[in-house]
Design an enzyme around this catalytic site. Structure first.
Site, PDB file in Angstrom:
ATOM      1  N   HIS A  53      -2.347  13.202  40.336  1.00 57.83           N
ATOM      2  CA  HIS A  53      -3.442  13.473  41.058  1.00 57.83           C
ATOM      3  C   HIS A  53      -3.300  14.672  41.712  1.00 57.83           C
ATOM      4  CE1 HIS A  53      -6.073  10.425  43.453  1.00 57.83           C
ATOM      5  NE2 HIS A  53      -6.375  11.800  43.585  1.00 57.83           N
ATOM      6  N   CYS A  54      -2.523  15.705  41.375  1.00 63.75           N
ATOM      7  CA  CYS A  54      -2.589  16.750  42.303  1.00 63.75           C
ATOM      8  C   CYS A  54      -2.789  18.015  41.640  1.00 63.75           C
ATOM      9  CB  CYS A  54      -0.915  16.918  42.614  1.00 63.75           C
ATOM     10  SG  CYS A  54      -0.495  15.825  43.784  1.00 63.75           S
ATOM     11  N   ILE A  55      -1.804  18.558  40.584  1.00 64.67           N
ATOM     12  CA  ILE A  55      -2.293  19.996  39.983  1.00 64.67           C
ATOM     13  C   ILE A  55      -3.457  20.106  39.276  1.00 64.67           C
ATOM     14  CG2 ILE A  55      -1.288  21.643  38.765  1.00 64.67           C
ATOM     15  CD1 ILE A  55       0.528  20.659  40.945  1.00 64.67           C
TER      16      ILE A  55
END
Ligand SMILES: NC(=O)c1ccc[n+]([C@@H]2O[C@H](COP(=O)([O-])OP(=O)(O)OC[C@H]3O[C@@H](n4cnc5c(N)ncnc54)[C@H](O)[C@@H]3O)[C@@H](O)[C@H]2O)c1
Length: 465
Positions: free
Chosen positions: A308-310
């Site tokens: 869900h981040c990078i």
């Protein structure tokens, strides 16, 4: 039951040194013993609240956050719009590291964590922490709907004396747009009636070396006092808190951290390709470079990025800057290169098959590990899903094996269950994620293994990109 704010003196807890927020504000060492939220509060601080903390969104970030506050002795309200998620949390059927799972069992037994879908109960919480998802859509455009909805509820039920702390990753200015301005429109003045701050969450789900409780926090308030009050609260669950001058500086901190990772992962992939053209083993070279005690930080090549981040966060920055006609070229190139990586994996697989006189069409290809990283049951944005879709589109007979993910539905709608039938001969195995638990010994007998993780160096018949 912990003391309500009205019963707590309005001075910092003994020993907590909280400096005025400046751009170079020092890290605040956390003091854990006092089980109460901030002693700093707006003028209306004598209001009593049933809950010390409410957490909005009990996902990978919100649940461990709620558990951390509850196991510190606070009365915590955990809110989620998903009845299914609430049921999983009640049943302890959630993907947490063992330490957090045990703490969840304890706080559920001790009833210090109240679970609810009723967002109107937000008005009963002294501190409200927002941890809802901020994904991107298939065009890599930020999907702000969950955050907009959550913030609209928080604003609708805000009451004087509250601290509202946004922790979801988003574009610079989100806290102002979705909380500060709407609160003002409702007649609640941030810094006077309520406090508002932004603190990016840095949790790395599944990481037992750096659990959430060991990671310092960054926070910036809509006013200096709001920043300090938020720092007080975060210091209850974080080992240190670093204050910055504004919500915007804190928002940008998160975008910088994850864009840094994206750019370096893209660079590691590029160096892997460079080493491959030069006939070198990139892992040997990275290990050697890592012996340098300064100025180098190892990043590993791989099949792409997931979670869900990078794959998401840098797009919030790019999207925001597009409106200003600003192009951060390095970031854009890194994100394009990362996006192209799964295609590269499929092309390499096709090449290796071709060298063996085999076409992708009709080939039996197994993907090992579809979680986006080792030891988590999370396949969101996992490059493995794209690998399966691309291979299937090219005519391959695809399957996957992942003990953490019993079944998947790919973006193209392919429904698969984790399986391994060693009686069926496989033409190729693509290793996407290597979990620590299962044995990978059976890979030794496979005629063609494409190790996109660059971690299985000793395997016979294994190739990298
Ligand atoms: N997962 C990570 O590794 C990680 C790490 C650091 C930061 N973050 C950031 O933290 C934020 C949350 O991510 P996550 O991975 O926990 O998301 P998630 O998808 O795991 O969980 C979010 C939860 O919020 C709930 N929700 C959605 N809308 C809601 C609403 N209006 N009111 C109440 N609940 C609502 C959903 O039902 C879900 O259970 C994101 O901004 C993400 O970028 C994530």
């Amino acid at each position: 039951m912990v003391p309500l704010l009205g019963t707590v003196p309005l001075v910092p807890a003994e020993g907590i040194m909280i400096p005025a927020p400046t751009l170079a504000a020092p890290v605040i060492p956390a003091q854990r013993p006092a089980p109460q939220t901030s002693t700093r509060a707006p003028a209306t601080s004598d209001q009593s609240f049933r809950f010390e903390v409410a957490v909005v969104g009990l996902g990978y970030v919100g649940l461990p956050t709620a558990v951390a506050f509850a196991s510190g002795g606070l009365e915590v309200l955990g809110l989620d719009v998903s009845a299914e998620r609430l049921q999983s949390v009640r049943a302890h059927d959630v993907d947490l590291i063992e330490e957090d799972l045990e703490r969840l069992r304890q706080v559920n037994r001790g009833e210090s964590l109240t679970l609810s879908a009723d967002l109107s109960s937000l008005s009963q919480a002294r501190t409200v922490i927002v941890c809802v998802p901020t994904p991107v859509d298939q065009h890599r455009t930020p999907d702000l709907e969950p955050l907009r909805r959550a913030c609209a509820s928080v604003v609708a039920y805000a009451v004087p004396g509250q601290l509202i702390l946004l922790t979801s990753t988003s574009y610079v200015g989100t806290t102002r747009d979705l909380l500060v301005d709407p609160l003002v429109a409702r007649g609640l003045m941030p810094g006077t009636d309520v406090d508002v701050a932004f603190s990016p969450e840095r949790i790395d789900p599944g990481n037992t070396t750096h659990p959430q409780s060991s990671v310092p926090r960054v926070v910036g308030g809509a006013s200096p006092a709001s920043g300090l009050r938020a720092a007080d609260v975060l210091a209850l669950v974080a080992p240190a808190v670093h204050t910055v001058s504004s919500c915007e500086a804190a928002e940008m901190t998160k975008l910088l951290e994850n864009t840094f990772r994206a750019v370096n992962i893209a660079f590691a992939n590029e160096m892997a390709d460079v080493c491959s053209s030069l006939g070198l083993d990139v892992t040997e070279v990275i290990a050697a470079a890592s012996t340098k005690p300064y100025g180098f930080m190892p990043f590993r090549p791989g099949p792409g990025v997931g979670g869900h981040c990078i794959p998401c966060d840098p797009h919030y920055l790019l999207w925001q800057l597009r409106a200003q006609r600003v192009t951060p070229r390095l970031t854009e190139m890194a994100m394009s290169a990362i996006d192209a990586r799964p295609t590269q994996v499929v092309q390499r697989c096709a090449q290796l098959l071709a060298e063996r006189g085999r076409a992708v069409a009709g080939a039996r290809v197994l993907v090992v590990g579809v979680a986006y990283k080792p030891d988590v049951a999370d396949s969101r944005e996992s490059p493995a899903l794209e690998l399966l879709d691309r291979l299937r589109a090219a005519g391959a007979v695809v399957s996957y094996l992942d003990p953490f993910i019993p079944s998947v539905i790919t973006p193209a709608g392919l429904q698969l269950s984790s399986s391994l039938d060693l009686d069926q001969e496989l033409d190729a195995v693509i290793v996407h994620t290597v979990h620590s638990a299962p044995s990978y010994e059976w890979l030794r007998d496979q005629p063609l293994v494409l190790d996109a993780t660059y971690r299985l160096r000793d395997l016979p018949h294994a190739y990298t990109l």
